[in-house]
Design an enzyme around this catalytic site. Structure first.
Site, PDB file in Angstrom:
ATOM      1  N   CYS A  81      30.434  24.333   2.562  1.00 12.04           N
ATOM      2  CA  CYS A  81      29.664  25.877   2.783  1.00 12.04           C
ATOM      3  C   CYS A  81      30.462  26.748   2.058  1.00 12.04           C
ATOM      4  CB  CYS A  81      29.101  26.112   3.976  1.00 12.04           C
ATOM      5  SG  CYS A  81      30.400  26.071   5.191  1.00 12.04           S
ATOM      6  N   TYR A  82      31.752  27.132   2.291  1.00 16.20           N
ATOM      7  CA  TYR A  82      32.420  28.241   1.955  1.00 16.20           C
ATOM      8  C   TYR A  82      32.814  27.873   0.253  1.00 16.20           C
ATOM      9  CZ  TYR A  82      34.037  29.481   6.695  1.00 16.20           C
ATOM     10  OH  TYR A  82      34.111  29.886   7.996  1.00 16.20           O
TER      11      TYR A  82
END
Length: 307
Positions: free
Chosen positions: A114-115
């Site tokens: 996600c990051y």
């Protein structure tokens, strides 16, 4: 023709959201296991080999073990864990960056973290275009909703409502860093500073740029133009113009599979902030898996997504 899909780890947060995005779609048939056989390796192996597509929503070691259970050349895999993101023989499942045709043709696809989705979306096109140097020591700061941490972190935040901010990854060497470095084409691993806030979902990823100190760095307007060109025509990624007074994450935000990018520049061009806003469970996890599945199944890329 209907394709069969087995979600291994279907009762976790990512698996449940993938199933929700696939519900009601007649292009796919879900293979499910009864509760008492969900952790039975024999039952799992049968399902893994029966499916046209397998989506792994498992811890890293369990994901590797699941792949080893597949003994046929037909089953195609999307792995939502971090086990294979920089592994040989796996395609990185970020179609806007690696190419839709590349993902569509792949047998083994590793979903981005996600990051890293925010960081790579912002930095990779700019480095590739030569507007930012590959050799600069970049920093990425980010905050996420607690749902990305799995059941234990979800329970912790929901049980202890006094937590206002959780800084972590303090020993550095976070598992997301290798994919950030590789996919952005960097010489040095970025300094990654992640944090969790008391919201279920949502994420802001930021890359601060001291442009006046970065050799060969382009002006903010050029960075913005490059990103707009890189994602032109995308139904998932939007590059915004203008400078709002603030960017907010709200606890009430509905699930979204969008990725919103911003370039904020100082008036004199000496500094810039690259900012990505996304749903850590959407484009940061389940939405990305469904987007990749659509491409691999030769279906419209955004079918079933919340945009």
């Amino acid at each position: 023709m209907t394709a069969s899909v087995f979600i291994d780890g279907a009762v976790g947060t990512t698996g449940l959201e993938i199933a929700d995005r696939l519900s009601g779609r007649d292009e796919f048939t879900l293979i499910t296991l009864p509760e008492d056989r969900r952790k039975d390796d024999a039952a799992r192996a049968e399902a893994l080999n029966a499916a046209d597509f397998v989506i792994l929503c498992l811890p890293d070691d369990a994901a590797k073990a699941a792949v080893a259970m597949i003994d046929n050349p037909r089953t195609r895999v999307i792995d939502a864990s971090s086990a294979h993101r920089v592994a040989d023989g796996w395609t990185y499942g970020f179609p806007e960056v690696v190419g839709r045709e590349t993902v569509a043709a792949a047998m083994r696809v590793s979903n981005p973290g996600c990051y890293p989705t925010g960081f790579i979306a912002l930095v990779a096109p700019l480095v590739k275009a030569g507007l930012l140097p590959a050799s600069w020591p970049y920093t990425v700061t980010a905050v996420s909703g607690y749902s990305g941490g799995g059941k234990a972190l979800i329970a912790r935040f929901e049980d202890d409502t006094d937590i206002a901010f959780r800084d972590y990854g303090l020993s550095l060497g976070h598992k997301h860093v290798p994919e950030m470095t590789k996919l952005a084409g960097l010489v040095h691993a970025p300094v990654f500073a992640p944090a969790v806030i008391p919201a279920h979902r949502g994420m802001v990823v930021e890359v601060p740029l001291p442009l006046a100190a970065i050799p060969g760095a382009a002006a903010p307007a050029a960075l913005l133009a490059c990103l707009k060109q890189a994602y032109a025509g995308s139904e998932v990624v939007t590059v915004h113009e203008g400078t709002p007074d603030e960017l907010l994450l709200r606890r009430s935000t509905a699930p979204s599979d969008r990725l919103d990018l911003h370039v904020f520049g100082a008036k004199d061009g000496s500094q810039a902030r690259l900012v990505a806003v996304l749903d850590n469970l959407g484009k940061g996890a389940s939405g990305a898996a469904v987007q990749n599945l659509n491409l691999m199944a030769s279906l419209p890329e955004t079918a079933g997504l919340a945009l």
